[in-house]
Design a protein around this motif. Structure first.
Motif, PDB file in Angstrom:
ATOM      1  N   THR A  40     -33.992  20.384  -0.376  1.00  0.00           N
ATOM      2  CA  THR A  40     -32.878  19.187  -0.674  1.00  0.00           C
ATOM      3  C   THR A  40     -31.934  19.052   0.465  1.00  0.00           C
ATOM      4  OG1 THR A  40     -32.885  19.898  -3.028  1.00  0.00           O
ATOM      5  CG2 THR A  40     -30.932  18.825  -2.344  1.00  0.00           C
ATOM      6  N   PHE A  41     -31.929  17.892   0.979  1.00  0.00           N
ATOM      7  CA  PHE A  41     -30.936  17.278   1.937  1.00  0.00           C
ATOM      8  C   PHE A  41     -29.851  16.519   1.174  1.00  0.00           C
ATOM      9  CE2 PHE A  41     -35.163  17.471   4.531  1.00  0.00           C
ATOM     10  CZ  PHE A  41     -34.745  18.422   5.389  1.00  0.00           C
ATOM     11  N   ALA A  42     -29.001  16.351   2.073  1.00  0.00           N
ATOM     12  CA  ALA A  42     -27.690  15.444   1.518  1.00  0.00           C
ATOM     13  C   ALA A  42     -28.126  14.001   1.548  1.00  0.00           C
ATOM     14  CB  ALA A  42     -26.611  15.694   2.833  1.00  0.00           C
ATOM     15  N   GLY A  43     -27.625  13.352   0.569  1.00  0.00           N
ATOM     16  CA  GLY A  43     -27.765  11.908   0.286  1.00  0.00           C
ATOM     17  C   GLY A  43     -29.020  11.588  -0.690  1.00  0.00           C
ATOM     18  N   ARG A 141     -21.981   5.348  12.618  1.00  0.00           N
ATOM     19  CA  ARG A 141     -22.197   4.202  11.538  1.00  0.00           C
ATOM     20  C   ARG A 141     -22.886   3.084  12.203  1.00  0.00           C
ATOM     21  NH1 ARG A 141     -16.954   5.827   9.094  1.00  0.00           N
ATOM     22  NH2 ARG A 141     -17.739   7.010   7.223  1.00  0.00           N
ATOM     23  N   ALA A 142     -22.180   2.667  13.540  1.00  0.00           N
ATOM     24  CA  ALA A 142     -22.784   1.539  14.235  1.00  0.00           C
ATOM     25  C   ALA A 142     -24.144   1.857  14.664  1.00  0.00           C
ATOM     26  CB  ALA A 142     -22.026   1.400  15.321  1.00  0.00           C
ATOM     27  N   MET A 143     -24.424   3.075  14.987  1.00  0.00           N
ATOM     28  CA  MET A 143     -25.811   3.513  15.317  1.00  0.00           C
ATOM     29  C   MET A 143     -26.875   3.281  14.144  1.00  0.00           C
ATOM     30  SD  MET A 143     -27.269   7.396  16.479  1.00  0.00           S
ATOM     31  CE  MET A 143     -27.636   7.637  14.617  1.00  0.00           C
ATOM     32  N   GLY A 144     -26.475   3.827  13.086  1.00  0.00           N
ATOM     33  CA  GLY A 144     -27.177   3.702  11.888  1.00  0.00           C
ATOM     34  C   GLY A 144     -27.722   2.125  11.467  1.00  0.00           C
ATOM     35  N   ALA A 145     -26.621   1.199  11.575  1.00  0.00           N
ATOM     36  CA  ALA A 145     -26.880  -0.132  11.408  1.00  0.00           C
ATOM     37  C   ALA A 145     -27.788  -0.767  12.354  1.00  0.00           C
ATOM     38  CB  ALA A 145     -25.515  -0.751  11.472  1.00  0.00           C
ATOM     39  N   MET A 146     -27.648  -0.458  13.747  1.00  0.00           N
ATOM     40  CA  MET A 146     -28.646  -0.789  14.776  1.00  0.00           C
ATOM     41  C   MET A 146     -29.728  -0.388  14.415  1.00  0.00           C
ATOM     42  SD  MET A 146     -30.315   0.082  17.920  1.00  0.00           S
ATOM     43  CE  MET A 146     -29.772   1.753  17.925  1.00  0.00           C
ATOM     44  N   ALA A 147     -30.126   1.037  14.047  1.00  0.00           N
ATOM     45  CA  ALA A 147     -31.349   1.605  13.930  1.00  0.00           C
ATOM     46  C   ALA A 147     -31.977   1.028  12.827  1.00  0.00           C
ATOM     47  CB  ALA A 147     -31.360   3.130  13.622  1.00  0.00           C
ATOM     48  N   GLN A 148     -31.302   0.578  11.714  1.00  0.00           N
ATOM     49  CA  GLN A 148     -32.080  -0.090  10.719  1.00  0.00           C
ATOM     50  C   GLN A 148     -32.572  -1.545  11.086  1.00  0.00           C
ATOM     51  OE1 GLN A 148     -28.893   0.312   7.919  1.00  0.00           O
ATOM     52  NE2 GLN A 148     -29.327   2.121   7.303  1.00  0.00           N
ATOM     53  N   GLU A 149     -31.679  -1.982  11.991  1.00  0.00           N
ATOM     54  CA  GLU A 149     -32.329  -3.453  12.187  1.00  0.00           C
ATOM     55  C   GLU A 149     -33.451  -3.516  13.325  1.00  0.00           C
ATOM     56  OE1 GLU A 149     -30.596  -7.037  15.412  1.00  0.00           O
ATOM     57  OE2 GLU A 149     -29.104  -5.675  14.630  1.00  0.00           O
ATOM     58  N   GLU A 156     -28.047  -0.031   4.625  1.00  0.00           N
ATOM     59  CA  GLU A 156     -27.591   1.025   3.685  1.00  0.00           C
ATOM     60  C   GLU A 156     -26.555   2.029   4.535  1.00  0.00           C
ATOM     61  OE1 GLU A 156     -28.648   4.139   3.104  1.00  0.00           O
ATOM     62  OE2 GLU A 156     -30.545   4.282   3.834  1.00  0.00           O
ATOM     63  N   THR A 157     -25.806   2.792   3.943  1.00  0.00           N
ATOM     64  CA  THR A 157     -25.101   3.790   4.701  1.00  0.00           C
ATOM     65  C   THR A 157     -25.380   5.342   4.315  1.00  0.00           C
ATOM     66  OG1 THR A 157     -23.567   3.770   3.012  1.00  0.00           O
ATOM     67  CG2 THR A 157     -23.281   2.316   4.497  1.00  0.00           C
ATOM     68  N   ARG A 158     -26.524   5.565   3.622  1.00  0.00           N
ATOM     69  CA  ARG A 158     -26.706   6.943   3.222  1.00  0.00           C
ATOM     70  C   ARG A 158     -26.964   7.564   4.446  1.00  0.00           C
ATOM     71  NH1 ARG A 158     -30.837   6.351  -1.460  1.00  0.00           N
ATOM     72  NH2 ARG A 158     -31.982   5.013   0.010  1.00  0.00           N
ATOM     73  N   LEU A 159     -27.745   7.207   5.601  1.00  0.00           N
ATOM     74  CA  LEU A 159     -28.422   7.955   6.537  1.00  0.00           C
ATOM     75  C   LEU A 159     -27.171   8.174   7.508  1.00  0.00           C
ATOM     76  CD1 LEU A 159     -30.402   9.358   8.446  1.00  0.00           C
ATOM     77  CD2 LEU A 159     -31.011   6.930   9.444  1.00  0.00           C
ATOM     78  N   ALA A 160     -26.342   7.354   7.782  1.00  0.00           N
ATOM     79  CA  ALA A 160     -25.048   7.429   8.595  1.00  0.00           C
ATOM     80  C   ALA A 160     -24.164   8.361   7.994  1.00  0.00           C
ATOM     81  CB  ALA A 160     -24.384   6.088   8.816  1.00  0.00           C
ATOM     82  N   GLU A 161     -24.129   8.642   6.691  1.00  0.00           N
ATOM     83  CA  GLU A 161     -23.111   9.433   6.169  1.00  0.00           C
ATOM     84  C   GLU A 161     -23.789  10.798   6.035  1.00  0.00           C
ATOM     85  OE1 GLU A 161     -20.022   8.651   5.268  1.00  0.00           O
ATOM     86  OE2 GLU A 161     -20.552   6.579   5.807  1.00  0.00           O
ATOM     87  N   ALA A 162     -25.219  11.073   6.035  1.00  0.00           N
ATOM     88  CA  ALA A 162     -25.609  12.180   6.164  1.00  0.00           C
ATOM     89  C   ALA A 162     -25.376  13.058   7.530  1.00  0.00           C
ATOM     90  CB  ALA A 162     -27.001  12.156   5.701  1.00  0.00           C
ATOM     91  N   LEU A 163     -25.772  11.815   8.613  1.00  0.00           N
ATOM     92  CA  LEU A 163     -25.458  12.382  10.049  1.00  0.00           C
ATOM     93  C   LEU A 163     -23.897  12.728  10.204  1.00  0.00           C
ATOM     94  CD1 LEU A 163     -27.798   9.831  11.746  1.00  0.00           C
ATOM     95  CD2 LEU A 163     -28.191  12.223  11.180  1.00  0.00           C
ATOM     96  N   ILE A 164     -22.974  12.026   9.722  1.00  0.00           N
ATOM     97  CA  ILE A 164     -21.910  12.213  10.019  1.00  0.00           C
ATOM     98  C   ILE A 164     -21.258  13.769   9.365  1.00  0.00           C
ATOM     99  CG2 ILE A 164     -19.575  11.768   9.192  1.00  0.00           C
ATOM    100  CD1 ILE A 164     -20.257   8.722   9.447  1.00  0.00           C
ATOM    101  N   SER A 165     -22.077  13.994   8.138  1.00  0.00           N
ATOM    102  CA  SER A 165     -21.871  15.498   7.642  1.00  0.00           C
ATOM    103  C   SER A 165     -22.436  16.423   8.419  1.00  0.00           C
ATOM    104  CB  SER A 165     -22.307  15.449   6.011  1.00  0.00           C
ATOM    105  OG  SER A 165     -22.287  16.541   5.692  1.00  0.00           O
TER     106      SER A 165
END
Length: 265
Positions: A40-43, A141-149, A156-165
Motif C-alpha cells: 500500500t502506497f500513499a495516495g 507540484r510544478a514538476m508533476g503538472a509538467m510530467a502530466q502534460e 491531478e495532484t495525487r502524485l505530487a502530494e505523494a512525492l512531497i510526503s
C-alpha cells in the motif's frame, strides 16, 4: 564482460537484490500472501510484486489474484492497483486470470540494467538548458503538472502530494528537473535502493516540443552522478520505447520486460 554473460549477471542481480522490500522503499504497509507482497502506497495506490511464483499452476494463480483483489477492495482508501509482471517469470494463466478480475495491461516496458558510470560518459549539456535538484512543495507540484502534460495524462495532484510526503520522510529519493527560458521542460526521479548496488531512474518526462535535444540523457547523467557519489554502482529502469534506445546507447542492457496490469475501483 560478454553481452550474454552481462545479461545473465544483471538479471540475477535484479531478481536477487530488487525483488524484495528494496523494491518498495516508500510503502506505508506491506502484507504477505503466499509468494506475493501486497503493498500500500500513499495516495490510495496498491501494488503487487514478488520474487517468483514458484511452481504454482494456473488454478492456484487465479485463486491468488482473486484474494489479492479482495484484500485491496477491503480498504476504501485504495482506488487503483497495479500488478507488476515480468516477462522472464514462469506464471501459467496469470494474464488470463488478471483480465478475468478486471485488470487491464499497459504497454510492456523494457527492464534496463547497467553500470552507472556508463550513463555519465560523453553527455553534453543541451544549449540553453539548466538542470537542478528540487525539493520545495511548489517545485514538486510544478514538476508533476509538467510530467502530466508530457505524458498526456489528466491533471491531478495525487502524485505530487505523494512525492512531497516522501521528501519529508527523507527516504533517499531525489527529484531533478530541466529548465529553459524559465520553464520546466523535463524531469526525472532517482531512487537509491538501500542495501543493494542499485539506484533506479524513474519518471523521465520531456515535453514534446523539447524532445530530441538531449534533455532526457542529460537528466539521466545528472542522476547517475548523484547515485555514484552515494556509492551505488548499478542502475535499473523500466523504460518505454522512447527511452530504451537512449539507455542502450549509453551501455545499458535490456534484460527482460515488465508489463503493469492496472485495476481501478
Amino acid at each position: 564482460m560478454k553481452p550474454v554473460t552481462a545479461l545473465a549477471k544483471y538479471l540475477e542481480a535484479y531478481d536477487d537484490q530488487l525483488r524484495t522490500d528494496a523494491e518498495t522503499p516508500s510503502a506505508i504497509r506491506v502484507d504477505l500472501l503466499g509468494p506475493l507482497r501486497l503493498v500500500t502506497f500513499a495516495g490510495g495506490r496498491g501494488f503487487i510484486t514478488y520474487r517468483d511464483l514458484g511452481d504454482l499452476d494456473g488454478r492456484r494463480i487465479a485463486a491468488l489474484v482473486g484474494r489479492v483483489l479482495d484484500h485491496f477492495r477491503a480498504d476504501p482508501e485504495i482506488t487503483r492497483v497495479e500488478w507488476k509482471s515480468r516477462g522472464h517469470d514462469r506464471a501459467p494463466g496469470l494474464h488470463e486470470a488478471l483480465l478475468a478480475h478486471g485488470f487491464l495491461p499497459d504497454e510492456p516496458e523494457s527492464i534496463m540494467i547497467g553500470a552507472l558510470e556508463s550513463l555519465c560518459t560523453d553527455v553534453p549539456m543541451p544549449a540553453g538548458v539548466s538542470l537542478r535538484r528540487i525539493s520545495s512543495d511548489a517545485d514538486v507540484r510544478a514538476m508533476g503538472a509538467m510530467a502530466q502534460e508530457a505524458f498526456g495524462d489528466p491533471a491531478e495532484t495525487r502524485l505530487a502530494e505523494a512525492l512531497i510526503s516522501r521528501l519529508a520522510r527523507n527516504d533517499g529519493m531525489e527529484l531533478w528537473v530541466a529548465e529553459t527560458d524559465g520553464r520546466m521542460v523535463g524531469a526525472g526521479r532517482l531512487e537509491p535502493v538501500p542495501n543493494t548496488d542499485f539506484a533506479g531512474i524513474w519518471g523521465g518526462a520531456t515535453l514534446a516540443a523539447y524532445r530530441g535535444r538531449g534533455i532526457y540523457r542529460a537528466l539521466t547523467a545528472a542522476r547517475a552522478r548523484s547515485a555514484l557519489a552515494a556509492g551505488k554502482t548499478l542502475v535499473h529502469s523500466d523504460s518505454t520505447e522512447y527511452s530504451r534506445p537512449i539507455l542502450e546507447r549509453s551501455g545499458l542492457f535490456k534484460v527482460s520486460t515488465t508489463t503493469p496490469y492496472n485495476w481501478s475501483r
